[in-house]
Design a protein around this motif. Structure first.
Motif, PDB file in Angstrom:
ATOM      1  N   ALA A   8       0.811  -1.229   0.000  1.00 10.93           N
ATOM      2  CA  ALA A   8       0.000   0.000   0.000  1.00 10.93           C
ATOM      3  C   ALA A   8       0.839   1.271   0.000  1.00 10.93           C
ATOM      4  CB  ALA A   8      -0.917  -0.010   1.226  1.00 10.93           C
ATOM      5  N   LEU A   9       2.160   1.159  -0.018  1.00 11.57           N
ATOM      6  CA  LEU A   9       2.996   2.362   0.095  1.00 11.57           C
ATOM      7  C   LEU A   9       2.938   3.209  -1.170  1.00 11.57           C
ATOM      8  CD1 LEU A   9       6.187   0.939   1.863  1.00 11.57           C
ATOM      9  CD2 LEU A   9       4.151   1.962   2.881  1.00 11.57           C
ATOM     10  N   GLY A  10       2.856   4.521  -0.969  1.00  8.46           N
ATOM     11  CA  GLY A  10       2.866   5.453  -2.101  1.00  8.46           C
ATOM     12  C   GLY A  10       4.224   6.141  -2.226  1.00  8.46           C
ATOM     13  N   GLU A  11       4.318   7.073  -3.181  1.00 10.74           N
ATOM     14  CA  GLU A  11       5.586   7.776  -3.443  1.00 10.74           C
ATOM     15  C   GLU A  11       6.130   8.481  -2.200  1.00 10.74           C
ATOM     16  OE1 GLU A  11       7.554   7.785  -6.126  1.00 10.74           O
ATOM     17  OE2 GLU A  11       6.210   6.237  -6.890  1.00 10.74           O
ATOM     18  N   GLU A  12       5.245   9.162  -1.482  1.00 11.99           N
ATOM     19  CA  GLU A  12       5.696   9.900  -0.281  1.00 11.99           C
ATOM     20  C   GLU A  12       6.244   8.957   0.773  1.00 11.99           C
ATOM     21  OE1 GLU A  12       3.153  12.589   1.769  1.00 11.99           O
ATOM     22  OE2 GLU A  12       2.656  13.678  -0.058  1.00 11.99           O
ATOM     23  N   ASP A  13       5.595   7.796   0.899  1.00 14.70           N
ATOM     24  CA  ASP A  13       6.060   6.809   1.887  1.00 14.70           C
ATOM     25  C   ASP A  13       7.463   6.326   1.515  1.00 14.70           C
ATOM     26  OD1 ASP A  13       3.567   6.802   3.241  1.00 14.70           O
ATOM     27  OD2 ASP A  13       2.762   5.475   1.689  1.00 14.70           O
ATOM     28  N   LEU A  14       7.642   6.042   0.226  1.00 13.00           N
ATOM     29  CA  LEU A  14       8.949   5.547  -0.223  1.00 13.00           C
ATOM     30  C   LEU A  14      10.028   6.596   0.020  1.00 13.00           C
ATOM     31  CD1 LEU A  14       8.008   3.674  -3.527  1.00 13.00           C
ATOM     32  CD2 LEU A  14       8.416   2.729  -1.263  1.00 13.00           C
ATOM     33  N   ALA A  15       9.673   7.866  -0.218  1.00 11.15           N
ATOM     34  CA  ALA A  15      10.646   8.940   0.012  1.00 11.15           C
ATOM     35  C   ALA A  15      10.997   9.007   1.505  1.00 11.15           C
ATOM     36  CB  ALA A  15      10.086  10.268  -0.472  1.00 11.15           C
ATOM     37  N   ALA A  16       9.997   8.810   2.366  1.00 18.61           N
ATOM     38  CA  ALA A  16      10.259   8.859   3.812  1.00 18.61           C
ATOM     39  C   ALA A  16      11.143   7.682   4.241  1.00 18.61           C
ATOM     40  CB  ALA A  16       8.925   8.834   4.581  1.00 18.61           C
TER      41      ALA A  16
END
Ligand SMILES: Cc1ncc(C[n+]2csc(CCOP(=O)(O)OP(=O)(O)O)c2C)c(N)n1
Ligand code: SF4
Length: 306
Positions: free
Chosen positions: A269-277
């Protein structure tokens, strides 16, 4: 003492017939450990998957002496056994703990700390499947940011706590040896096991242990995930040896996170912002790790007696 390596591993097995799931990383590490250390072992396993799948009467999976400890007590039981055999003058038995991340990073942490403080000759191995698996995938202090568990829904990456750094926690006790390893680098694991069994005092190994049902990964992924977690920078291979810190593998640039996260449903369920974090937290962790290695190199070795 014969050196432990893949080439010298005997055909003999000391962990067979367990009821673990296909592809379980924890059982793989346990099997390698006992093959390498041989029959002069006394193993302590707390409540958790490895005890649940191994002590099913009358089908004991252990071919060496083994017992189940209360969930919080692995360290205390290990140091008690080590003190007893020392008092009896027995020097050729390895006293080995094999505990999950919940039993190590959370509920058994004070017991582990006490055992490291007592300086008995124990080898404590944490197989880290990154959640309380035996009771249904609850979040532990070693669950990585962004992983879905039954008590930590995904989508909270920026607010989630970091995975506890168990090698540094163990090293902070000034013990002789602590290291991390993975199922993807068996030669590295066996070399560290060899070192750990020889030091005069407590040794701690923190080993990455894929769990197909808990992670939603393939049952043949233990080796691949154990390599890609290192290449993406999410599991540094590191060693603390009598005050010296060695980073065993430092990728020139990290592999894309998707190489590792994409192979597991728990990160789906991870999105772009999550991956960046997650990437930012990884980079910060590496900065801290390199700074630790530099600080230890600058400190006098006498500050960290074995
Ligand atoms: C004091 C206590 N609390 C809770 C339990 C229930 N319990 C048994 S195993 C387990 C989970 C163990 O998790 P972990 O240590 O990460 O090992 P894993 O199951 O993942 O191998 C729990 C909560 C228990 N046996 N004792
Ligand atoms: S639930 Fe996970 S850790 Fe437990 S036996 Fe199955 S694969 Fe291994």
């Amino acid at each position: 003492m014969k050196k432990i390596s893949i080439k010298t591993l005997p055909d003999e097995e000391f962990f067979v017939g367990h009821k673990g799931c296909s592809g379980c990383g924890g059982t793989l590490i346990l099997r390698w450990t006992l093959k390498a250390l041989g029959d002069r072992c006394y193993v302590v396993v707390p409540a958790g998957c490895m005890s649940a799948i191994s002590f099913i009467y009358p089908q004991m999976a252990f071919g060496v002496n083994a017992m189940i400890a209360p969930f919080a007590a692995t360290g205390a039981v290990l140091s008690g056994i080590a003190a007893t055999i020392r008092a009896r003058g027995i020097r050729d038995v390895h006293v080995v703990g094999f505990a999950g991340d919940g039993a190590t990073a959370d509920i058994g942490l004070q017991s582990l700390s006490g055992a490291l403080d007592r300086r008995e000759r124990i080898l404590y191995i944490c197989y880290d499947n990154e959640a309380y698996m035996n009771t249904g995938v609850q979040r532990s202090g070693a669950t990585p940011r962004g992983a879905r568990t039954t008590t930590s829904p995904s989508g909270q990456v920026r607010f989630a706590a970091a995975k506890k750094d168990l090698v540094r926690i163990a090293a902070a006790h000034g013990i002789p040896y602590a290291a991390s390893a993975t199922t993807g680098h068996p030669a590295d694991f066996l070399r560290k096991l060899d070192r750990a069994r020889q030091v005069d005092g407590p040794a701690f190994l923190h080993v990455f242990a894929p769990c197909p049902p808990g992670w939603g990964c393939a049952t043949d992924a233990a080796a691949d995930l154990g390599r890609s977690v290192v290449e993406t920078g999410l599991w540094p291979l590191v060693e603390w040896d009598h005050g010296e810190v060695r980073i065993n593998r430092e990728p020139r640039s990290f592999a894309p996170l998707a190489d590792y996260l994409g192979a597991q449903a728990r990160f789906r369920a991870l999105g772009e912002e999550d991956l960046a974090a997650i990437a930012a937290a990884r980079d910060h962790h590496w900065q801290a790790l390199r700074a630790w290695a530099r600080e230890c190199a600058a400190a006098a070795p006498a500050a960290h007696p074995a």
